[in-house]
Design an enzyme around this catalytic site. Structure first.
Site, PDB file in Angstrom:
ATOM      1  N   HIS A 178       4.814   9.380  37.850  1.00  0.00           N
ATOM      2  CA  HIS A 178       6.181   9.584  37.341  1.00  0.00           C
ATOM      3  C   HIS A 178       6.423  11.036  36.895  1.00  0.00           C
ATOM      4  O   HIS A 178       7.140  11.279  35.925  1.00  0.00           O
ATOM      5  CB  HIS A 178       6.508   8.604  36.206  1.00  0.00           C
ATOM      6  N   THR A 179       5.792  11.955  37.584  1.00  0.00           N
ATOM      7  CA  THR A 179       6.027  13.375  37.297  1.00  0.00           C
ATOM      8  C   THR A 179       7.023  13.992  38.273  1.00  0.00           C
ATOM      9  O   THR A 179       7.634  15.004  37.954  1.00  0.00           O
ATOM     10  CB  THR A 179       4.721  14.192  37.410  1.00  0.00           C
ATOM     11  N   ASP A 180       7.177  13.372  39.455  1.00  0.00           N
ATOM     12  CA  ASP A 180       7.957  14.074  40.503  1.00  0.00           C
ATOM     13  C   ASP A 180       9.406  14.295  40.089  1.00  0.00           C
ATOM     14  O   ASP A 180       9.939  15.389  40.217  1.00  0.00           O
ATOM     15  CB  ASP A 180       7.840  13.384  41.871  1.00  0.00           C
ATOM     16  N   SER A 205       3.994   2.739  49.604  1.00  0.00           N
ATOM     17  CA  SER A 205       5.179   3.402  50.173  1.00  0.00           C
ATOM     18  C   SER A 205       5.509   3.009  51.601  1.00  0.00           C
ATOM     19  O   SER A 205       5.754   3.863  52.468  1.00  0.00           O
ATOM     20  CB  SER A 205       5.033   4.925  50.110  1.00  0.00           C
ATOM     21  N   SER A 215       8.252   1.778  52.363  1.00  0.00           N
ATOM     22  CA  SER A 215       9.652   2.175  52.592  1.00  0.00           C
ATOM     23  C   SER A 215       9.740   3.646  52.997  1.00  0.00           C
ATOM     24  O   SER A 215      10.485   3.995  53.910  1.00  0.00           O
ATOM     25  CB  SER A 215      10.525   1.859  51.380  1.00  0.00           C
ATOM     26  N   GLU A 242      16.915   6.045  49.579  1.00  0.00           N
ATOM     27  CA  GLU A 242      16.458   5.182  48.470  1.00  0.00           C
ATOM     28  C   GLU A 242      17.528   5.127  47.370  1.00  0.00           C
ATOM     29  O   GLU A 242      17.841   4.065  46.855  1.00  0.00           O
ATOM     30  CB  GLU A 242      15.161   5.726  47.853  1.00  0.00           C
ATOM     31  N   ASP A 273       6.760  10.175  47.622  1.00  0.00           N
ATOM     32  CA  ASP A 273       6.339   9.308  48.726  1.00  0.00           C
ATOM     33  C   ASP A 273       6.621   9.969  50.077  1.00  0.00           C
ATOM     34  O   ASP A 273       5.767  10.018  50.964  1.00  0.00           O
ATOM     35  CB  ASP A 273       7.075   7.963  48.657  1.00  0.00           C
TER      36      ASP A 273
END
Ligand code: GLA
Length: 397
Positions: free
Chosen positions: A39-41, A130, A132, A164, A176
């Site tokens: 959760h850094t991106d 990932s 998706s 997304e 991703d």
């Protein structure tokens, strides 16, 4: 024959049976595993990830009319739509990733004719690998070739991300899509989501990654993800109002800042913020350790990352915690953590290659002892990124 080659052959056979023509273009995109930087991106931070040896093939041929026929090759479900103005679908939600990508490409160059398309892969769905993004990237590469659209890797990653956001409702970052596009054999992908610099980092050939799929997908995952993102933005706004230097995102906040200020914040926002702040620092330490070949140290960072997910970000679940806690005591294991969004899906385990088969069996047993059913395990190989497959000529039309 490799398993993936087999998937491609099955896809080409099904394509011909269904559409009575050969596929003109085939593109392939791998899934990804996130190694550090959870959760850094979307906080403009750093990640370490890898493209993996499982992915999705997307096959397409032009049609003379203006209809897009898109088939999910595993269940042979079909959607038909206008390729020049794709709309999100309420029932066949799998098609939204492809439609969203096409909508993004249409902004560069409008689709001028229809197509027949089918896709097939060997990525487990909902396992946090990932699938998706692999679908977005493989379809994007195939459409870019079909409609002769010039698109860079980073542009395509952004188009996938927009699919997304706008067609699937998940406010994800770029991790991703970037991992799937920029993967490099035997390397991890080090991404900086502020400068968009992407660098390969070599990894010791004596270690390997094992993914353990809990097969758990908790309800409301997408809502939880979007909520975590909102908490991070609130925390960044707090630090921006408190620190006397410009703070654009949590990337700009250090662990020292957090230690100094967290008691003045509300507890939940403080804990949420601690996770990406700590993760950014772990990625930077991790790169140093990879360069110094300190695989034990790197593994410890993975365990720390999971602990921060569990306690601070609360994006783990009991099944993942069981695997990670169990892994700590298994000989040959160096580190383990959840990978990707969280709330279910897979744990990734770093192990010495010589021990990986016994590690895999032991973890499946640990899981079965607690939940009555074994988790799925797969050995991951750091692989090359997405590409259009050679040898498929585009027929006139
Ligand atoms: C999901 C998202 C990514 C990233 C990870 C968590 O995989 O799609 O953008 O935020 O979760 O690191």
């Amino acid at each position: 024959m490799s398993v993936m080659q087999n998937v491609k052959d099955v896809l080409l056979r099904k394509f011909k049976e269904k559409f009575a023509m050969d596929a003109a273009i085939v593109a392939y995109a791998p899934g990804r595993v996130e190694i550090l930087g959870n959760h850094t991106d979307y906080n403009e931070g750093y990640t370490l990830s890898s493209a993996i040896n499982f992915g999705t093939y997307f096959a397409v041929s032009p049609r003379e009319d203006n209809e897009a026929h898109l088939i999910a090759g595993d269940v042979m479900q079909e959607v038909v739509f206008d390729p020049a103005s794709p709309e999100p679908s309420q029932d066949r939600v799998w098609s939204n990733y492809v439609k969203g990508v096409l909508a993004g490409l249409n902004e560069k160059k409008k689709a001028t004719h229809g197509f027949n398309a089918m896709f097939l892969g060997d990525l487990p769905l909902g396992a946090g690998l990932s699938s998706s993004a692999a679908l977005e990237v493989s379809s994007g590469l195939a459409f870019a070739k079909l409609y002769d659209i010039d698109v860079s890797k980073m542009e395509l990653a952004r188009i996938g991300q927009r699919a997304e956001h706008e067609f699937a409702g998940v406010k994800c970052g770029l991790l991703d899509q970037v991992s799937s596009l920029f993967g490099q054999k035997d390397h991890l992908v080090w991404s900086d989501f502020r400068t968009y610099e992407i660098n390969p980092v070599q990894i010791n050939p004596d270690v390997c990654f094992l993914m353990c799929d809990t097969k758990v997908k908790h309800a409301l995952v997408d809502g939880e993800y979007n909520e975590r993102r909102r908490h991070c933005e609130e925390a960044a706004a707090y630090f921006a109002s408190t620190l006397d230097r410009p703070i654009k995102a949590l990337r700009d906040v250090t662990w020292e800042d957090w230690l100094e200020h967290h008691q003045k914040m509300d507890d939940l926002t403080a804990r949420r913020a601690a996770h990406p702040i700590g993760e950014n620092e772990r990625v930077i330490s991790g790169i140093e350790m990879l360069r110094n070949n300190d695989m034990e140290g790197f593994g410890r960072l993975m365990f720390e990352s999971h602990e921060s997910s569990r306690v601070n970000f609360e994006n783990s679940c009991p099944e993942l915690d069981t695997l990670v806690a169990g892994a700590q005591a298994v000989p040959g294991v160096l580190g383990a953590r959840l990978s990707g969004g969280g709330f279910g899906g897979s744990a990734v385990v770093l192990a010495w290659r010589r021990d990986v088969e016994t590690v895999s069996t032991t973890l499946r047993n640990i899981y079965a002892n607690k939940y009555g059913e074994r988790c799925d395990t797969r050995i991951l190989v750091c692989s090359d990124g997405a590409r259009v497959m050679p040898g498929q000529a585009v027929p006139a039309g």
